[in-house]
Scaffold this active site. Structure first.
Site, PDB file in Angstrom:
ATOM      1  N   ILE A 176       0.875  -1.173   0.000  1.00 43.01           N
ATOM      2  CA  ILE A 176       0.000   0.000   0.000  1.00 43.01           C
ATOM      3  C   ILE A 176       0.910   1.219   0.000  1.00 43.01           C
ATOM      4  O   ILE A 176       1.906   1.266   0.730  1.00 43.01           O
ATOM      5  CB  ILE A 176      -0.936  -0.020   1.238  1.00 43.01           C
ATOM      6  N   SER A 177       0.612   2.201  -0.829  1.00 43.72           N
ATOM      7  CA  SER A 177       1.463   3.384  -0.948  1.00 43.72           C
ATOM      8  C   SER A 177       1.516   4.162   0.361  1.00 43.72           C
ATOM      9  O   SER A 177       0.577   4.139   1.167  1.00 43.72           O
ATOM     10  CB  SER A 177       0.940   4.313  -2.046  1.00 43.72           C
TER      11      SER A 177
END
Length: 211
Positions: free
Chosen positions: A58-59
């Site tokens: 996940i960024s």
């Protein structure tokens, strides 16, 4: 309450970066911990990427914030995301889109299903997650007001720019190992603006990189 306090702390960190209030408000309304494995919950509001399984991440929240700021998503817009991941980025865009809708494409079927479950847990109903080759866009719902690409492409793909409305905007990281983030606006052709160096997992597909 613990998560709320951590989320508020993250929002204050992002405010120092000059992120717009509308994006900060959208991120405040999305419980990021619901979009990572439970084993990662204690890190959910730290400003760095986290593993979400299937070899993906996940960024970092600041990257989600920057990309959403660049896109300038407004109420009622139809938005496409390439690389749904765990669904978090799409959730933030959905808050910005309000009465609009977000279509998110994910090439890994298991991850697409994970994103659907996470969005349901978070009570977000204006996102549709589709399993498929994101390098081809999602022509059945085109054209789009905005397109966000959350994985690295070999170039600014015409398969995506062709699916933008006139006046629409695309944010896309371009490059193999280290990328340049581009904002592309569809006005009298394509206006391309480089926005800085980033690092994303590769976009896998017919117009992307080989698996």
């Amino acid at each position: 309450m613990e998560f709320e306090a951590q989320r508020d702390g993250l929002i204050e960190e992002l405010r120092l970066l000059g992120i717009s209030e509308c994006v900060l408000d959208a991120m405040r309304r999305v419980p990021r911990h619901l979009f990572v494995p439970e084993s990662e919950w204690k890190y959910a509001y730290a400003d760095y990427p986290l593993p979400i399984g299937w070899g993906q991440t996940i960024s970092a929240p600041h990257m989600v914030a920057i990309m959403c700021d660049l896109l300038d998503i407004r109420d009622g817009m139809k938005t496409l995301e390439i690389g749904a991941g765990s669904g978090y980025h799409a959730a933030v865009m959905a808050m910005l889109a309000g009465s609009g809708h977000v279509y998110a494409v994910e090439v890994i079927e298991g991850l697409a299903e994970f994103a659907r479950r996470n969005l349901k847990k978070a009570g977000i109903t204006n996102v549709t997650v589709v399993s498929g080759d994101g390098s081809l866009g999602l022509p059945e719902y085109a054209p789009y007001d905005r397109i966000n690409v959350a994985c690295a492409a070999p170039d600014i793909l015409d398969t995506l720019t062709d699916q933008l409305k006139s006046g629409g905007k695309l944010v896309i990281p371009v490059g193999r190992y280290f990328q340049e983030l581009y904002l592309v606006t569809k006005v009298d052709g394509l206006k391309k603006e480089a926005k800085g160096g980033v690092v994303f997992v590769p976009l896998v597909g017919k117009k992307g990189f080989p698996a």
